[in-house]
Design an enzyme around this catalytic site. Sequence first.
Site, PDB file in Angstrom:
ATOM      1  N   GLU A  92       0.817  -1.218   0.000  1.00 42.79           N
ATOM      2  CA  GLU A  92       0.000   0.000   0.000  1.00 42.79           C
ATOM      3  C   GLU A  92       0.847   1.263   0.000  1.00 42.79           C
ATOM      4  O   GLU A  92       1.916   1.290   0.594  1.00 42.79           O
ATOM      5  CB  GLU A  92      -0.801   0.081   1.294  1.00 42.79           C
ATOM      6  CG  GLU A  92      -1.810  -0.978   1.477  1.00 42.79           C
ATOM      7  CD  GLU A  92      -2.451  -0.876   2.856  1.00 42.79           C
ATOM      8  OE1 GLU A  92      -2.982  -1.885   3.301  1.00 42.79           O
ATOM      9  OE2 GLU A  92      -2.392   0.194   3.483  1.00 42.79           O
ATOM     10  N   CYS A 112       5.144  -7.561   8.207  1.00 43.90           N
ATOM     11  CA  CYS A 112       6.053  -7.043   9.232  1.00 43.90           C
ATOM     12  C   CYS A 112       6.231  -8.092  10.322  1.00 43.90           C
ATOM     13  O   CYS A 112       5.264  -8.709  10.760  1.00 43.90           O
ATOM     14  CB  CYS A 112       5.484  -5.758   9.832  1.00 43.90           C
ATOM     15  SG  CYS A 112       6.617  -4.988  11.005  1.00 43.90           S
ATOM     16  N   CYS A 116       3.373  -5.927  16.360  1.00 42.81           N
ATOM     17  CA  CYS A 116       2.686  -5.125  17.385  1.00 42.81           C
ATOM     18  C   CYS A 116       1.248  -5.617  17.459  1.00 42.81           C
ATOM     19  O   CYS A 116       0.628  -5.906  16.433  1.00 42.81           O
ATOM     20  CB  CYS A 116       2.741  -3.652  17.027  1.00 42.81           C
ATOM     21  SG  CYS A 116       4.423  -3.089  16.864  1.00 42.81           S
ATOM     22  N   CYS A 119      -1.667  -3.750  15.316  1.00 42.83           N
ATOM     23  CA  CYS A 119      -1.413  -3.269  13.956  1.00 42.83           C
ATOM     24  C   CYS A 119      -1.849  -4.276  12.894  1.00 42.83           C
ATOM     25  O   CYS A 119      -1.583  -5.470  13.009  1.00 42.83           O
ATOM     26  CB  CYS A 119       0.077  -2.976  13.810  1.00 42.83           C
ATOM     27  SG  CYS A 119       0.559  -2.568  12.131  1.00 42.83           S
ATOM     28  N   CYS A 341      -2.286   2.113   8.406  1.00 45.82           N
ATOM     29  CA  CYS A 341      -1.233   1.144   8.130  1.00 45.82           C
ATOM     30  C   CYS A 341      -1.711  -0.298   7.880  1.00 45.82           C
ATOM     31  O   CYS A 341      -2.167  -0.976   8.790  1.00 45.82           O
ATOM     32  CB  CYS A 341      -0.349   1.195   9.373  1.00 45.82           C
ATOM     33  SG  CYS A 341       1.104   0.247   9.399  1.00 45.82           S
TER      34      CYS A 341
HETATM   35  N1  SAH Z   1       6.964   0.011  11.607  1.00 46.62           N
HETATM   36  C1  SAH Z   1       7.147   1.384  11.839  1.00 46.62           C
HETATM   37  C2  SAH Z   1       6.548   2.247  10.771  1.00 46.62           C
HETATM   38  C3  SAH Z   1       5.218   1.850  10.245  1.00 46.62           C
HETATM   39  S1  SAH Z   1       3.847   2.024  11.328  1.00 46.62           S
HETATM   40  C4  SAH Z   1       6.623   1.761  13.224  1.00 46.62           C
HETATM   41  O1  SAH Z   1       5.948   0.960  13.832  1.00 46.62           O
HETATM   42  O2  SAH Z   1       6.936   2.854  13.671  1.00 46.62           O
HETATM   43  C5  SAH Z   1       3.639   3.784  11.418  1.00 46.62           C
HETATM   44  C6  SAH Z   1       2.843   4.242  12.619  1.00 46.62           C
HETATM   45  O3  SAH Z   1       1.467   3.851  12.506  1.00 46.62           O
HETATM   46  C7  SAH Z   1       3.362   3.652  13.912  1.00 46.62           C
HETATM   47  O4  SAH Z   1       3.501   4.623  14.914  1.00 46.62           O
HETATM   48  C8  SAH Z   1       2.287   2.656  14.251  1.00 46.62           C
HETATM   49  O5  SAH Z   1       2.287   2.397  15.595  1.00 46.62           O
HETATM   50  C9  SAH Z   1       1.029   3.351  13.747  1.00 46.62           C
HETATM   51  N2  SAH Z   1      -0.133   2.444  13.588  1.00 46.62           N
HETATM   52  C10 SAH Z   1      -0.125   1.150  13.237  1.00 46.62           C
HETATM   53  N3  SAH Z   1      -1.385   0.648  13.248  1.00 46.62           N
HETATM   54  C11 SAH Z   1      -2.199   1.649  13.628  1.00 46.62           C
HETATM   55  C12 SAH Z   1      -3.604   1.753  13.853  1.00 46.62           C
HETATM   56  N4  SAH Z   1      -4.425   0.723  13.653  1.00 46.62           N
HETATM   57  N5  SAH Z   1      -4.102   2.957  14.244  1.00 46.62           N
HETATM   58  C13 SAH Z   1      -3.292   4.023  14.427  1.00 46.62           C
HETATM   59  N6  SAH Z   1      -1.956   3.984  14.226  1.00 46.62           N
HETATM   60  C14 SAH Z   1      -1.399   2.813  13.840  1.00 46.62           C
HETATM   61 FE1  SF4 Z   2       5.301  -3.461  12.150  1.00 44.12          FE
HETATM   62 FE2  SF4 Z   2       2.888  -2.398  12.502  1.00 44.12          FE
HETATM   63 FE3  SF4 Z   2       4.517  -2.673  14.568  1.00 44.12          FE
HETATM   64 FE4  SF4 Z   2       5.077  -0.827  12.705  1.00 44.12          FE
HETATM   65  S1  SF4 Z   2       3.282  -0.849  14.051  1.00 44.12           S
HETATM   66  S2  SF4 Z   2       6.479  -2.305  13.631  1.00 44.12           S
HETATM   67  S3  SF4 Z   2       4.322  -1.893  10.875  1.00 44.12           S
HETATM   68  S4  SF4 Z   2       3.640  -4.356  13.349  1.00 44.12           S
END
Ligand code: SAH
Ligand code: SF4
Length: 356
Positions: A92, A112, A116, A119, A341
């Site tokens: 995406e 990934c 987390c 996510c 994301c």
């Molecule tokens: N992997 C990296 C960059 C990609 S995620 C990281 O985790 O920093 C980019 C941001 O989007 C991160 O701060 C992540 O925590 C946030 N994010 C992921 N899923 C989300 C969600 N469902 N709602 C809001 N923010 C989210």
């Molecule tokens: Fe990976 Fe999503 Fe965690 Fe960023 S927030 S490190 S994309 S699992």
Amino acid sequence: MEKKSIYGLTLDQLTSWLIEHGQKKFRAAQVWDWLYKKRVTDFSQMKNLNSDCIELLEEHFFIQTLKQEIKQESEDGTIKFLFKLQDGNLIETVLMRFNYGLSVCVTTQVGCNIGCTFCASGLLKKNRDLTSGEIVEQIMNVQHHLDEAGKDERVSHIVVMGIGEPFDNYDNMMDFFRVVNDQKGLSIGARHITVSTSGLANKIYDFADENIQINLAVSLHAPNNELRTRIMKINKAYPLEKLMPAIDYYLEKTNRRITFEYILLKDVNDHKEEAIQLAKLLKNKRHLSYVNLIPYNPVDEHNQYQRSTKESILKFYETLMNHGINCGVRVEQGTDIDAACGQLRSKQIKKDKVRS
Ligand code: SAH
Ligand code: SF4
């Protein structure tokens, strides 16, 4: 020999490659100009190259490797692209419109591995890293879309916040920065680029040593190890006592402000107590810190998490401010089109599975 995306080469790499293949040095500047200034999509359109050079390039490189599968436009002008890579994987890319310019959010990995628990991207294990060419091509595809619309609009900002952990694909990420930052090409200023990491401390040291002006954002999401490990598994490998010294090193070395991202999850990390703990954690670096409070975008598969209420978000914000921490609440873009994301991708993969 496998053909590669020409967007993966920096100008220096392209120059060496052309010389190694019997071409004159000045050809590199010409090809670069066609790619990034005139932005053609076919080598045959590079009118000032001789046919030998065009054939050579066609034999070794692609210009376009991504196939646009879906383009969704939101009411606020956000556009989400779903691209298919040559090997069939889906990624995406999102274009967002702000008063300061047009910002593109790029993906760096297919899936990934950081996992987390909130996510959508982490739902699918990492399949592979994207090449630098595939990351640049996302920007180029969005730019081509803008060129076609004929309004003379340019991508001015980049956020590396799409699917994947950019610091787990470090070298390709750095090549990507060199390409988009090049003054003879897209010339997107380093200060207009932000990379977000979940906190791979060892790579934060490397990044501090790069001597570039790119902005760093760190996904913190919790002010203590117990809570952070619950939300982000990576905190086991890089707990706060490893992460914070890496951040201190970065600040000392670069003197650049860091953004701390903090997703507010209802009744999990959004109490006053956590706001106070967070303020304490950042106290000694508050002159170079900015906390970005992010309203959670609910993900179907992670139904243990809900978005914090407006009142709790405001209270959290006020507590931080009262403790002298710079902070703001992220303005949401494109929530009507799954712009968070990894959400569009995971929905598409589910649909594909149902169909097959
Ligand atoms: N992997 C990296 C960059 C990609 S995620 C990281 O985790 O920093 C980019 C941001 O989007 C991160 O701060 C992540 O925590 C946030 N994010 C992921 N899923 C989300 C969600 N469902 N709602 C809001 N923010 C989210
Ligand atoms: Fe990976 Fe999503 Fe965690 Fe960023 S927030 S490190 S994309 S699992």
